[in-house]
Write an enzyme that holds these catalytic residues in place. Structure first.
Site, PDB file in Angstrom:
ATOM      1  N   THR A  23       0.807  -1.224   0.000  1.00 25.73           N
ATOM      2  CA  THR A  23       0.000   0.000   0.000  1.00 25.73           C
ATOM      3  C   THR A  23       0.839   1.272   0.000  1.00 25.73           C
ATOM      4  OG1 THR A  23      -0.193  -0.304   2.390  1.00 25.73           O
ATOM      5  CG2 THR A  23      -2.053  -0.983   1.067  1.00 25.73           C
ATOM      6  N   ARG A  24       2.073   1.200   0.523  1.00 27.72           N
ATOM      7  CA  ARG A  24       2.906   2.410   0.577  1.00 27.72           C
ATOM      8  C   ARG A  24       3.721   2.632  -0.693  1.00 27.72           C
ATOM      9  NH1 ARG A  24       6.392   1.830   5.781  1.00 27.72           N
ATOM     10  NH2 ARG A  24       5.923  -0.396   5.621  1.00 27.72           N
ATOM     11  N   MET A  25       3.545   1.772  -1.686  1.00 31.69           N
ATOM     12  CA  MET A  25       4.345   1.888  -2.905  1.00 31.69           C
ATOM     13  C   MET A  25       3.812   2.940  -3.875  1.00 31.69           C
ATOM     14  SD  MET A  25       6.824  -0.200  -2.416  1.00 31.69           S
ATOM     15  CE  MET A  25       7.559  -0.210  -4.037  1.00 31.69           C
TER      16      MET A  25
END
Length: 258
Positions: A23-25
């Site tokens: 999700t943080r990509m």
């Protein structure tokens, strides 16, 4: 850099964890398909496993699973199979989804992350050789790191025997001084892995099943658990956001991957 292939260890199987979204990509791609050195990162993990002599690979897929299947089918390898983790309930749960591939396999099972493109085949070979000599229930590939902040520490007793993994947030001040860290590189005796998977609990704040708990369960059951700090510095580089992806890409180019 990884060297050429080793003779295949017919009794070795690899489980590659590749179900996460990342999700943080800041990308719609499943994390393992985000490119480093112009290739989806999971290819480097599969290459290292093959070069270490591992035959069958079970890739655990979940988020955008068809995209991962399609990408890996471009490799044209018959020894890659898939297990589906349709609910993200932790690393232990991901390996539980591989049970049908593990049952009846009595050799070793390597479990590694599909988002670790800097895994080195030489490290895997060293771990496999050690495993084949000592035949523990579980051998952890670990690393000695000058700044271990945020990582799980390897706890040993006075004689140097493994006693457990303690996460950074749960560690005492004394334990936080430990430099040897868990790098999520696991070599299991497959029957012991199946036993531990059957005994995993999700009685924790996240309600998830953690693979690290297998080490504790096996140790408490008196089954041999060892940790070998042979991983290289580059293998400690993780990818959780675009900045880390860029750093790994630069590192791999400098190491000659491109």
């Amino acid at each position: 850099m990884n060297s050429g292939p080793s003779p295949t260890h017919g009794t070795a199987l690899a489980v590659i964890l590749a179900a996460g979204k990342g999700t943080r990509m800041n990308s719609d791609l499943p994390k393992v398909l985000c490119p480093v050195v112009d290739r989806p990162m999971i290819h480097f993990v599969l290459d290292a496993a093959t070069q270490a002599g591992i035959g069958k690979k079970v890739v655990v897929i979940g988020y955008e699973k068809q995209a991962v299947r399609d990408e890996l089918q471009t490799r044209g390898e018959s020894d890659i199979v898939f297990a589906e983790q349709n609910q993200q309930l932790g690393t232990g749960h991901a390996v539980q989804m591989c049970r049908e591939h593990l049952e009846g396999h009595d050799g070793l099972t390597l479990v590694i992350a599909g988002d670790s493109p800097l895994v080195q085949s030489e490290s895997l070979k060293t771990l496999i050789e050690h495993f084949e000599k000592t035949r523990p229930a579980l051998l952890l590939g670990t690393l000695t790191k000058d700044d271990p902040t945020g990582l799980g520490r390897i706890v040993r007793d006075d004689s140097g025997q493994f006693t457990g993994i303690v996460e950074h947030k749960d560690a005492t001040e004394e334990q936080r001084q430990i430099k040897e860290v868990n790098m999520s590189t696991y070599l299991f005796s497959t029957p012991d892995l199946l036993w531990a998977l059957s005994n995993l609990s999700n009685d924790n704040a996240q309600g998830e099943y953690y693979l690290t708990d297998c080490a504790r369960l096996l140790n408490e059951a008196g089954r041999a658990v060892e940790a070998l700090p042979v991983l290289k510095d580059c293998e400690s580089l993780s990818i959780n956001n675009p900045e880390e992806l860029k750093l790994v890409d630069q590192t791999m180019r400098a190491m000659g991957y491109a």
